[in-house]
Each structure stands twice: as C-alpha cells, then as structure tokens.
Design a protein around this motif. Sequence first.
Motif, PDB file in Angstrom:
ATOM      1  N   ARG A 160       0.834  -1.217   0.000  1.00  0.00           N
ATOM      2  CA  ARG A 160       0.000   0.000   0.000  1.00  0.00           C
ATOM      3  C   ARG A 160       0.863   1.261   0.000  1.00  0.00           C
ATOM      4  N   SER A 161       1.918   1.263   0.811  1.00  0.00           N
ATOM      5  CA  SER A 161       2.765   2.461   0.872  1.00  0.00           C
ATOM      6  C   SER A 161       3.498   2.670  -0.456  1.00  0.00           C
ATOM      7  N   ILE A 162       3.844   1.576  -1.145  1.00  0.00           N
ATOM      8  CA  ILE A 162       4.453   1.693  -2.477  1.00  0.00           C
ATOM      9  C   ILE A 162       3.452   2.318  -3.436  1.00  0.00           C
ATOM     10  N   GLY A 163       2.193   1.887  -3.335  1.00  0.00           N
ATOM     11  CA  GLY A 163       1.147   2.474  -4.175  1.00  0.00           C
ATOM     12  C   GLY A 163       0.959   3.958  -3.903  1.00  0.00           C
ATOM     13  N   THR A 181       7.100  -4.891  -2.586  1.00  0.00           N
ATOM     14  CA  THR A 181       7.498  -3.800  -3.487  1.00  0.00           C
ATOM     15  C   THR A 181       7.367  -4.205  -4.956  1.00  0.00           C
ATOM     16  N   GLY A 182       6.984  -5.468  -5.189  1.00  0.00           N
ATOM     17  CA  GLY A 182       6.873  -5.952  -6.567  1.00  0.00           C
ATOM     18  C   GLY A 182       8.095  -6.713  -7.036  1.00  0.00           C
ATOM     19  N   ASP A 183       9.052  -6.948  -6.138  1.00  0.00           N
ATOM     20  CA  ASP A 183      10.288  -7.649  -6.503  1.00  0.00           C
ATOM     21  C   ASP A 183      10.215  -9.094  -6.021  1.00  0.00           C
ATOM     22  N   LEU A 192      -0.215  -6.807  -5.979  1.00  0.00           N
ATOM     23  CA  LEU A 192      -0.843  -5.937  -6.973  1.00  0.00           C
ATOM     24  C   LEU A 192      -2.115  -5.288  -6.443  1.00  0.00           C
ATOM     25  N   ILE A 193      -2.911  -6.021  -5.680  1.00  0.00           N
ATOM     26  CA  ILE A 193      -4.107  -5.429  -5.076  1.00  0.00           C
ATOM     27  C   ILE A 193      -3.700  -4.359  -4.067  1.00  0.00           C
ATOM     28  N   GLY A 194      -2.685  -4.663  -3.241  1.00  0.00           N
ATOM     29  CA  GLY A 194      -2.224  -3.690  -2.243  1.00  0.00           C
ATOM     30  C   GLY A 194      -1.692  -2.424  -2.871  1.00  0.00           C
ATOM     31  N   GLN A 195      -0.896  -2.545  -3.943  1.00  0.00           N
ATOM     32  CA  GLN A 195      -0.364  -1.368  -4.620  1.00  0.00           C
ATOM     33  C   GLN A 195      -1.476  -0.548  -5.257  1.00  0.00           C
ATOM     34  N   ASP A 240      -8.615  -0.501 -10.908  1.00  0.00           N
ATOM     35  CA  ASP A 240      -7.589  -1.526 -11.071  1.00  0.00           C
ATOM     36  C   ASP A 240      -7.764  -2.645 -10.044  1.00  0.00           C
ATOM     37  N   VAL A 241      -8.187  -2.272  -8.833  1.00  0.00           N
ATOM     38  CA  VAL A 241      -8.445  -3.266  -7.796  1.00  0.00           C
ATOM     39  C   VAL A 241      -9.499  -4.258  -8.278  1.00  0.00           C
ATOM     40  N   LYS A 242     -10.578  -3.726  -8.871  1.00  0.00           N
ATOM     41  CA  LYS A 242     -11.649  -4.601  -9.370  1.00  0.00           C
ATOM     42  C   LYS A 242     -11.169  -5.473 -10.516  1.00  0.00           C
ATOM     43  N   ARG A 243     -10.378  -4.885 -11.423  1.00  0.00           N
ATOM     44  CA  ARG A 243      -9.884  -5.658 -12.568  1.00  0.00           C
ATOM     45  C   ARG A 243      -8.922  -6.751 -12.120  1.00  0.00           C
TER      46      ARG A 243
END
Length: 447
Positions: free
Chosen positions: A79-82, A159-161, A300-303, A312-315
């Motif tokens: 979430r913080s990365i987002g 962080t996506g890594d 991905l949902i958190g970001q 994007d969350v819904k998709r």
Amino acid sequence: MSNGIPLKKISFSGTLLLLAWPAIVENFLQSMVGFVDSLFISKLGLTEVATVGVTNAILQIYFAIFMSVSTAAAVFISRSIGEQDTEKTKVIISHALMLTIGIGFLFGFVSLFFAPDLLSLMGANAEVVERGSTYFRVIATPSIFMSLVFTIGSILRGTGDTKTPLRAGLWMNFIHIILDYILIFGLFFEGFGLTGAAIATVLARIIGVALLFRGMKRKNLLPPLSPRFWSIRPDLLYRMSRLGTPAMLERLFMRTGQILYFGMIIRMGTDIYAAHTLTGNFTLFSTIVGTGLGVATTTLIGQSIGSGKFEDVKRYGKIATGVTSTVMTVVLLIVWLYSFGAATWFTTSSEVIHLITTVLLIDLFAQPATGLVTSLTAILQAGGDTKFPMYVTWFGIWAIRTLGVYLLGVYLGWGLIGAWCAIAFDNYIRAGILYWRYRSFKWLKVI
C-alpha cells in the motif's frame, strides 16, 4: 510507482503472471530441497525420520506466526508503495524487522530451554525426545534467521520484486543440499548425522538472510540508522499485529483441523493413509502455483489500493480469481494424466494406485474452487480484511471438512474417496462464502 511493476505497460493478466512466476519457482525449489533433505535423513534410520517429523510439526506453528508478520508486512508495504511514500515504506520496513527480530528471539529462547517438553507434548516417545532435543535446539534456537527469511522475502515481494527472493532461494537451497550431505555423512571427517542436518539448515538460512539483506540494500529499502525510522511507534506495531494475528490463526485452524481428520484417515488403514499421503505429494504442484499467484495478487491489489486506483483493484480481482482457478486446474489435470504411470514409482499395489488416481480426479473437479479460495483469500488480506478469511477457514475446516470426513469417510464407509469428497465440498462452500464477501467490497479497509 518506483519500486513496483508498472501496472499499465502490460496486460493485467501478464503483470500477474510476471510477478508470480519467481515465487512459483522459489516454492517449487523449496519443496524439492525438503524432499532431498528427507531422503538423506531416511538413510540414518526410522528414529531420525520420526524426530524430523515431530520437529516439523512444531515448526509449522512457528511458521504460522512468522508468516503472520510477513503477511502484515506485505500488505502495509504494497500500500505504501502504491502511495509512493518512500519514508512511510521505510518506517514500515523498520517496524516489520523489529517485530520479526523480537518474535525470533522469543521463539529461540523457548526452543533452547523447553525442547524436550515441546517434543513430549507432541507425543514423541522417550527415544525420539532424547535424540531429537539436540536436533530441535540446533534448528530452532536461531529462530531469528527463520523469521527473517519470511519477513524480508515478503518485504521485497510487497514492493513488486519477486526475483531477488528467488535468487536468494536458489543459493540458499543449493548450499543447503551440499552442506546437508557433507555434514550428515561426512567427507574427510565423520559425519554429524541428524545434528549435521540441523547445522546445514541453519547455515543455509543465515546465508539466505544475508543475500536478502543485500537485495534490500541494493534496492535502497534498508532504513537509515536514525531515530526517525527506528523509534518504536506503538500504534504501527499494534496495527501490524492486529492485521497479522487473524492470518496466523487462520493457518493454525487449518493445521489443527488437519490433525483431526488425518487421524480419522490413519484409522482407515495403512494402505489408505499411504494413498492419501502420496496424493498430497501429487497435489503439491498445483498448490505451489496457487501460492505464487496468491503472492502476486496480494502485491498488486495492495499497490492499487495504495495508489487509489480502485478500478484496477476490481480488474485485478476478476483476473486473479480467473487466472488462479484456471492455471491450478490445468496443472492438476496434467498431474492427473501423468499419475497413472507416476504412481508406480512409489508403490506396486494396484489398489493404492487406483485410490491415488481416483482421489486425484475428485480433487481435479475441486480445483476451480480451490483456486478461488486461494485468490480470494489473498485479495481480502490485501484489502486489510484478514478476519473474514480466518472465520471462513475455521468454519470450513472444522464444521464442514472434519465433520464431512467422519460422515462420508467413516460413518458411511466411503473411505478415502468419501474423505476427499468432503474436502472438495469444503472448498466449494468456502469459495462461495469468500466470493460473496468479495462482491460486497466490505473488505476494503483502512489499516
């Protein structure tokens, strides 16, 4: 989104798969190392095998607690990365590390001073307690490294890594196998047996933690040694604990429920329990894929929530449920097709082989629901709703699965087929309840 995967450069499903594959490979390699470790230890004798089995049962409880911290860390960090708030991300990382180190020291203390009591509590006989206490102390006293592997891996994935944990895992697993053989059996010296296996595991974890820390430093994720980042913020520790505790309880509910219905299956007969165990080895492949996709889904949902992109969350929610269910089903279909020949590697009993292939077919029909449970749990946890999946797991495992195994497998006499029908029924019920919760969007919470 400087540290995450750019959401718009490739398709949503492509992003999910790109993020998931390193986690899938990492989980697969860990499973293979566990298999090799078991193979080496089996050469020492049945008492050593029993010792490792009892120790692993205790460590599953440790893992549940360590994973609760890592789950909270992944959700907060994604979430913080987002939000693209670098300072907030580093404060969260520092507190995740402090919480992890504190819990690691606590469990290390318990392991050092109460090893025989814990083994006895698990029902180990006197010989296993005597031989196993040293093994358990060596492998569990440095629990800090065990817990750090979980948390730092989740920090990087948040962080996506997912590639850095994979690379660290590759080295850690490779070193583990080499050290395992040398320290168990010896090379130019007499081997240390079971104690050698424990030392190899600990050394591999220490190396893994060092590599993960190096990955954090390379990506500028390590907070500077400043009170600004390392002064304890009780409110943040409380919020992380509040988010992680239900995730821990969910896993504990799953484990304790498994103990109950495993006991029922054991009483059905040795051949039946052997077929159940071997079937679990085959289903491991789809579980590994689902776990990797769940890691990617949480990130991905958190970001997306952190960046306020709720469309994007819904998709991602729709795509994650569809992709996870489809891929897990396809993987198990392939496994089932190969199982007719592969089962002969483990047993020559035609009755056991027939049971394995039949039960795998039942689980194949359950895979769409299993995929939904896996992805929806990840989605809800990423949204900050860890309590609902906990309640659903408790209800499903205790009220549906365990009761169903008794009614179908024992009372009606359907045996292992009845037990796996109950497992399939549980997955479909839980999938339905979780999907209802997902559709309500009440799982989007402030954390």
